[in-house]
Each structure stands twice: as C-alpha cells, then as structure tokens.
Design a protein around this motif. Structure first.
Motif, PDB file in Angstrom:
ATOM      1  N   ARG A 144       0.837  -1.201   0.000  1.00 30.92           N
ATOM      2  CA  ARG A 144       0.000   0.000   0.000  1.00 30.92           C
ATOM      3  C   ARG A 144       0.871   1.250   0.000  1.00 30.92           C
ATOM      4  O   ARG A 144       0.617   2.200  -0.738  1.00 30.92           O
ATOM      5  CB  ARG A 144      -0.916  -0.020   1.229  1.00 30.92           C
ATOM      6  N   TYR A 160     -15.124  -2.638   4.223  1.00 31.85           N
ATOM      7  CA  TYR A 160     -14.617  -1.404   3.599  1.00 31.85           C
ATOM      8  C   TYR A 160     -15.195  -0.210   4.343  1.00 31.85           C
ATOM      9  O   TYR A 160     -16.404  -0.133   4.559  1.00 31.85           O
ATOM     10  CB  TYR A 160     -15.039  -1.408   2.129  1.00 31.85           C
ATOM     11  N   TYR A 190     -19.097  -0.856   4.542  1.00 32.14           N
ATOM     12  CA  TYR A 190     -19.602  -1.862   3.609  1.00 32.14           C
ATOM     13  C   TYR A 190     -19.097  -3.234   4.051  1.00 32.14           C
ATOM     14  O   TYR A 190     -17.962  -3.361   4.495  1.00 32.14           O
ATOM     15  CB  TYR A 190     -19.043  -1.647   2.212  1.00 32.14           C
ATOM     16  N   PHE A 225       1.377   6.718  -6.745  1.00 33.87           N
ATOM     17  CA  PHE A 225       0.159   7.478  -7.000  1.00 33.87           C
ATOM     18  C   PHE A 225       0.291   8.913  -6.511  1.00 33.87           C
ATOM     19  O   PHE A 225      -0.193   9.857  -7.143  1.00 33.87           O
ATOM     20  CB  PHE A 225      -1.005   6.761  -6.302  1.00 33.87           C
ATOM     21  N   ALA A 283     -10.925   9.360   4.020  1.00 33.80           N
ATOM     22  CA  ALA A 283     -10.966  10.598   3.248  1.00 33.80           C
ATOM     23  C   ALA A 283     -12.397  10.961   2.876  1.00 33.80           C
ATOM     24  O   ALA A 283     -13.300  10.142   2.961  1.00 33.80           O
ATOM     25  CB  ALA A 283     -10.136  10.419   1.993  1.00 33.80           C
ATOM     26  N   ALA A 284     -12.559  12.171   2.439  1.00 33.62           N
ATOM     27  CA  ALA A 284     -13.896  12.640   2.088  1.00 33.62           C
ATOM     28  C   ALA A 284     -14.436  11.826   0.916  1.00 33.62           C
ATOM     29  O   ALA A 284     -13.729  11.578  -0.050  1.00 33.62           O
ATOM     30  CB  ALA A 284     -13.814  14.102   1.680  1.00 33.62           C
ATOM     31  N   GLN A 291      -5.515  11.187   5.664  1.00 34.80           N
ATOM     32  CA  GLN A 291      -6.137  10.502   4.534  1.00 34.80           C
ATOM     33  C   GLN A 291      -7.188   9.478   4.939  1.00 34.80           C
ATOM     34  O   GLN A 291      -7.848   8.920   4.090  1.00 34.80           O
ATOM     35  CB  GLN A 291      -5.058   9.774   3.741  1.00 34.80           C
ATOM     36  N   CYS A 324     -16.455  10.864  -2.426  1.00 35.35           N
ATOM     37  CA  CYS A 324     -16.923  11.617  -3.572  1.00 35.35           C
ATOM     38  C   CYS A 324     -17.931  10.842  -4.384  1.00 35.35           C
ATOM     39  O   CYS A 324     -18.649  11.404  -5.159  1.00 35.35           O
ATOM     40  CB  CYS A 324     -15.772  12.074  -4.454  1.00 35.35           C
ATOM     41  N   ILE A 325     -17.941   9.503  -4.242  1.00 31.21           N
ATOM     42  CA  ILE A 325     -19.007   8.774  -4.937  1.00 31.21           C
ATOM     43  C   ILE A 325     -19.601   7.729  -4.017  1.00 31.21           C
ATOM     44  O   ILE A 325     -19.019   7.396  -3.026  1.00 31.21           O
ATOM     45  CB  ILE A 325     -18.531   8.068  -6.226  1.00 31.21           C
ATOM     46  N   ASN A 358      -8.596   2.570  -3.829  1.00 28.73           N
ATOM     47  CA  ASN A 358      -8.654   3.578  -2.763  1.00 28.73           C
ATOM     48  C   ASN A 358      -7.523   3.321  -1.770  1.00 28.73           C
ATOM     49  O   ASN A 358      -7.554   2.331  -1.027  1.00 28.73           O
ATOM     50  CB  ASN A 358     -10.015   3.510  -2.058  1.00 28.73           C
ATOM     51  N   TYR A 359      -6.533   4.199  -1.777  1.00 28.81           N
ATOM     52  CA  TYR A 359      -5.383   4.042  -0.877  1.00 28.81           C
ATOM     53  C   TYR A 359      -5.670   4.549   0.529  1.00 28.81           C
ATOM     54  O   TYR A 359      -4.839   4.398   1.415  1.00 28.81           O
ATOM     55  CB  TYR A 359      -4.160   4.775  -1.447  1.00 28.81           C
ATOM     56  N   ALA A 360      -6.814   5.152   0.734  1.00 24.04           N
ATOM     57  CA  ALA A 360      -7.108   5.698   2.071  1.00 24.04           C
ATOM     58  C   ALA A 360      -7.381   4.599   3.082  1.00 24.04           C
ATOM     59  O   ALA A 360      -7.269   4.816   4.278  1.00 24.04           O
ATOM     60  CB  ALA A 360      -8.300   6.647   1.999  1.00 24.04           C
ATOM     61  N   THR A 361      -7.763   3.427   2.591  1.00 26.15           N
ATOM     62  CA  THR A 361      -8.093   2.357   3.529  1.00 26.15           C
ATOM     63  C   THR A 361      -6.959   1.348   3.593  1.00 26.15           C
ATOM     64  O   THR A 361      -6.131   1.248   2.694  1.00 26.15           O
ATOM     65  CB  THR A 361      -9.381   1.626   3.094  1.00 26.15           C
ATOM     66  N   VAL A 373     -18.574   4.204  -2.469  1.00 30.24           N
ATOM     67  CA  VAL A 373     -17.926   5.473  -2.160  1.00 30.24           C
ATOM     68  C   VAL A 373     -16.405   5.315  -2.246  1.00 30.24           C
ATOM     69  O   VAL A 373     -15.845   4.371  -1.696  1.00 30.24           O
ATOM     70  CB  VAL A 373     -18.338   5.943  -0.745  1.00 30.24           C
ATOM     71  N   PHE A 374     -15.773   6.224  -2.962  1.00 32.29           N
ATOM     72  CA  PHE A 374     -14.303   6.243  -3.039  1.00 32.29           C
ATOM     73  C   PHE A 374     -13.803   7.619  -2.625  1.00 32.29           C
ATOM     74  O   PHE A 374     -14.473   8.630  -2.861  1.00 32.29           O
ATOM     75  CB  PHE A 374     -13.836   5.952  -4.465  1.00 32.29           C
ATOM     76  N   SER A 375     -12.624   7.644  -2.037  1.00 33.59           N
ATOM     77  CA  SER A 375     -12.010   8.909  -1.658  1.00 33.59           C
ATOM     78  C   SER A 375     -11.503   9.633  -2.904  1.00 33.59           C
ATOM     79  O   SER A 375     -10.782   9.038  -3.720  1.00 33.59           O
ATOM     80  CB  SER A 375     -10.845   8.630  -0.712  1.00 33.59           C
ATOM     81  N   ARG A 376     -11.862  10.895  -3.067  1.00 31.89           N
ATOM     82  CA  ARG A 376     -11.396  11.634  -4.241  1.00 31.89           C
ATOM     83  C   ARG A 376      -9.877  11.859  -4.187  1.00 31.89           C
ATOM     84  O   ARG A 376      -9.188  11.760  -5.197  1.00 31.89           O
ATOM     85  CB  ARG A 376     -12.121  12.984  -4.337  1.00 31.89           C
ATOM     86  N   ASP A 377      -9.365  12.134  -2.983  1.00 35.08           N
ATOM     87  CA  ASP A 377      -7.948  12.477  -2.872  1.00 35.08           C
ATOM     88  C   ASP A 377      -7.019  11.275  -2.898  1.00 35.08           C
ATOM     89  O   ASP A 377      -5.829  11.415  -3.149  1.00 35.08           O
ATOM     90  CB  ASP A 377      -7.695  13.254  -1.567  1.00 35.08           C
ATOM     91  N   ALA A 378      -7.558  10.114  -2.589  1.00 34.94           N
ATOM     92  CA  ALA A 378      -6.653   8.968  -2.420  1.00 34.94           C
ATOM     93  C   ALA A 378      -7.014   7.791  -3.311  1.00 34.94           C
ATOM     94  O   ALA A 378      -6.616   6.667  -3.035  1.00 34.94           O
ATOM     95  CB  ALA A 378      -6.648   8.538  -0.953  1.00 34.94           C
ATOM     96  N   THR A 379      -7.783   8.046  -4.366  1.00 41.11           N
ATOM     97  CA  THR A 379      -8.161   6.951  -5.262  1.00 41.11           C
ATOM     98  C   THR A 379      -7.432   7.054  -6.597  1.00 41.11           C
ATOM     99  O   THR A 379      -7.510   8.074  -7.281  1.00 41.11           O
ATOM    100  CB  THR A 379      -9.688   6.933  -5.495  1.00 41.11           C
ATOM    101  N   LEU A 416     -14.552   9.547 -11.530  1.00 42.42           N
ATOM    102  CA  LEU A 416     -15.197   9.533 -10.206  1.00 42.42           C
ATOM    103  C   LEU A 416     -16.526  10.292 -10.240  1.00 42.42           C
ATOM    104  O   LEU A 416     -17.503   9.871  -9.617  1.00 42.42           O
ATOM    105  CB  LEU A 416     -14.254  10.129  -9.156  1.00 42.42           C
TER     106      LEU A 416
END
Lengths: 49, 217, 170
Positions: A24, C62, C70, A31, A45-46, A42, A48-49, B63-66, B37-43, B26
């Motif tokens: 990771r 998740y 999830y 990335f 994170a917020a 992070q 977005c979808i 998604n690297y946030a998780t 749901v995916f993180s915008r900053d970390a995907t 996205l």
C-alpha cells in the motif's frame, strides 16, 4: 484503547498484514506523485461517490 | 485446431489516469445510485484495453485511504460503468452492449479474463496452460506434482461452425481438484462447460492464483 | 464429477439471499447478544453509522468514510452468516477506532509509522472479533453459527489460538 494479542507479531497473518502495508505504501508513493500537498489525514478521506 | 502451449499473450499494461481524468471518472460513477464510495484524494484510477471488445475497456479504482487498499474494477465504454462483482452477469451485460470480437487467437484471453473475474461456490477457476508454471506447484508433495504433470492435457482451441462456438479443451483447477473440460464459448460470449472429468483431487491452492490474498477482518 | 465441483455452478447468476436490510438487522441483533458486540451495535445507533452490503469479487470490509461501512462479498460464493457477522464486527470496530481518532497515518508518512499504526489497528480488530466470537460461542443459541470455526476459516487461526491462551480459555 487498542487491544493486543501477545505474540501476534510472530504470526503468518502479521507477516501478511506487513506485506500489505508495504504494498500500500509503495503503491501510494507512485500514486502520490500527483496528489495534492498533504494537508489533511487521509483516513478516512472525504467521499466523492 | 490450435494447440496452445505455455505461451501466454502479454496482457496490456494498466495505464494510470491523471488527476483530471480520474476526477471525471469519479464524477461519472458518483451519479449512480448503487455507487460505492471512493475517496477523491486517495483513489487511483487506471485503465487497460481488452482485445475482444471494441468499445469497452477495464477501469480499476484503488482507494489508498483504507488499509488494505480497496479495489473495484469496472467494464466501461467511457459512459457506462459495469462493476465486476465476481459473478458472470456484468461480463454478459457488456457482451450484449459491445458485441465480442472473438477469434481463435483471443478466445483464450477472453476465457482467462472471465475466470479471473468470476467465481463459483468453490472459489476461483484457473486454466492451466503449462503445468510447470502452475501457481503454488512448489507447495504440493512430489507425488502431487507428478500427478499434475501426468494428468495435464494441453489446451486446444477449435471452432465448431455448426454451433457457431469455440470449443476449448483444457485442464482446469477448481475447488481443490484438477479436471479436464471442454469450455464452450458462444459468439455472444456465453460460456458453458462440457465433458468434465476429474483428473486429480486434493490439489488445494493456499492462496488465490490471481494474487488476491488479503484476509478480511 | 462431484456436484460441488461442477464448473457450471460458476455461471449461476448469484445465490438467492435475504434482503440486505434483513441481513444487517439480524447481524446487529446477534452482535447485541455479546457484550462487546453490543458496544458495536450501540456505536452504530449513537453515531448513525450507515451499513451497506456490496457485491465484490472477494469478501471484504470497507470503511470509505467514518460513518459508512460496507461488507462486500461475491453473490456466487456467498459467505456464511457467522462470517458475515464477524466481518461486520471487524469493520465496525475499525469505524470505532477512527471515531476515537486512531487513524492510518497520512499516505506520505514513513513506512515504519504505517507499520506501527496499521498493524496495531489490525491486531486490535482481530482481538475484538476473537472476543465477540468467544462470547457468542459460549451461548447455546448460537452454536450453529460456529463462530470459532469461521474465524479460523477467515485466516485467523493462529491469532485465535494466541488469543485463547492469553485470555486463559485454551
């Protein structure tokens, strides 16, 4: 707050987790060339979808 | 009949999108009601082409946030996104929308793509092209390794003009057994299996042959 | 050819399962029967955590947002109810960690920091689901769920043995 399991660090599971952490980290490094400057944590994170 | 030995066609590489392109993907996905749901900053968003589709390609979101990272792969024509959820339905849906360009050369990559994204109740199906390169071969006993080598039947591809289908004779690993089977691939991409024969039992892969080996929880 | 390894079962359109809302409600109800699971159920209610089920190639928990979890699995290869409950408990425990401010380090942080924090979070999650599994295992009403066997099938066998020894239950 975090609970411990004595000897967990010597298990195959711990090695697998460590490998995943390394993957990771290296994946994120590639990335992150395009990531904005680190301003906020992070995780999580917020959405977005 | 084409005999396919240990040669594997090189897979196209994943191409990472830049932030602007990734943001567009996205945004498109976010309009779906059932969207994950995916993180915008970390995907990270990456794509790669598929030889048997003209319009659809693979799009992978990571998604690297998780921890562990969370990945979902979609079939997309740039407008519609079909999540590959481990069942055959998403692939068949794409097959209907973008008629397959199957040839004797790319029918095997299609089957391998199918198996790498669809599971049965006993787990993953793995087509063995070369027994010497079978995953986890070293983890088997000498007798098992010998059994694999002796029982292996080479891959053979033929086109059955009468049925309008490709017939692929192959050795497969599924549910801890090695078996031979004829994989029938219709022109519309629908797959079925015929002439299944058990070759060897007790052949358990310790992990996913496709490299998915995270333990959840 | 044994029926279990008939390749045509790969082509099933997805096994019939109860509605997602029923699965989630039942899982929370069973979790509530264990003291540690009850804490998680209370956390869900108090913090308005949204729980969703997703179709994913592999079983996975998740947590993309602190209030959204999830549980994903392949509908061709549905997980057992016991495993579903333990997976839900694990991801809820992670949500609880996050709510308490215990987060994975920034992605740019040094690898050693990631190893230290993320490993500790994982170990805590495993301790938590081992505890819940044992608490439910001790109740006759849930013996059919075989929670300890499920933990082992999930790949936590070594951790469970260490946990049982640590807690004086082996």
């Amino acid at each position: 707050m975090l609970q411990r399991i004595k000897g967990f660090e010597h298990t195959a599971e711990a090695r697998k987790v460590e490998a995943e952490i390394e993957n990771r980290h290296s994946g994120a490094a590639l990335f992150s060339n395009e990531m904005p400057a680190p301003a906020q944590k992070q995780s999580p994170a917020a959405p977005c979808i | 009949m084409i005999a396919v030995e240990g040669v594997k066609m090189a897979q196209p590489q994943w191409i990472r999108m830049n932030r602007e392109q990734a943001g567009r993907v996205l945004n498109q996905l976010s309009s779906r009601d059932d969207a994950l749901v995916f993180s915008r900053d970390a995907t990270e968003v990456a794509w790669r082409s598929l030889a048997f589709f003209s319009n659809y390609r693979l799009c992978r979101l990571t998604n690297y946030a998780t921890m562990p990272t969370f990945t979902m792969t979609y079939l997309t024509d740039g407008t519609e996104y079909i999540a590959l959820d481990g069942t055959a339905n998403p692939i068949y849906t794409a097959d209907e929308k973008d008629p397959l360009l199957l040839t004797e050369e790319n029918v095997l990559p299609y089957i391998e793509f199918f198996f790498s994204h669809v599971q049965g109740s006993e787990g993953e199906v793995f087509l063995i092209r070369d027994p010497g390169k079978m995953p986890f071969l070293d983890s088997f006993t000498d007798a098992q390794q010998q059994g694999v080598m002796q029982n292996f039947k080479p891959v053979g591809v033929t086109f059955d003009a009468h049925r309008g289908a490709y017939r692929i004779e192959a050795t497969l690993h599924y549910g801890g057994v090695l078996m031979s089977a004829a994989i029938i691939v219709m022109k519309d991409g629908k797959i079925s299996f015929e002439d299944q024969h058990l070759l060897l039992s007790g052949i358990h892969f310790p992990d996913s042959p496709y490299g998915r080996n995270w333990i959840e929880g | 050819m044994p029926a279990s390894t008939d390749l045509n079962d790969v082509l099933q359109p997805g096994q019939p399962l109860p509605a997602d809302s029923v699965m989630i409600a039942k899982a929370l109800e069973i979790l509530s029967a264990s003291p540690h699971g009850q804490q998680l159920a209370n956390f869900v209610e108090k913090k308005n955590i949204v729980i969703k089920i997703a179709g994913t190639p592999e079983p996975v928990g998740y947590l993309p947002d602190k209030k959204l979890v999830y549980v994903g699995f392949n509908r061709n290869n549905a997980i057992s109810p016991g495993r579903f409950i333990l997976m839900l408990a694990a991801i809820l425990r992670e949500a609880q960690q996050e709510a308490a401010g215990i987060k994975h380090p920034d992605l740019r942080a040094p690898l050693e920091e990631h190893k230290k924090v993320s490993m500790a979070k994982h170990e805590d999650k495993i301790w938590y689901i081992c505890t819940i599994a044992c608490e439910l295992h001790d109740q006759v009403a849930f013996s059919d769920y075989k929670f300890l066997d499920e933990l082992r099938k999930m790949g936590h066998s070594e951790a469970l043995d260490l946990y049982l020894r640590q807690e004086g239950k082996s």
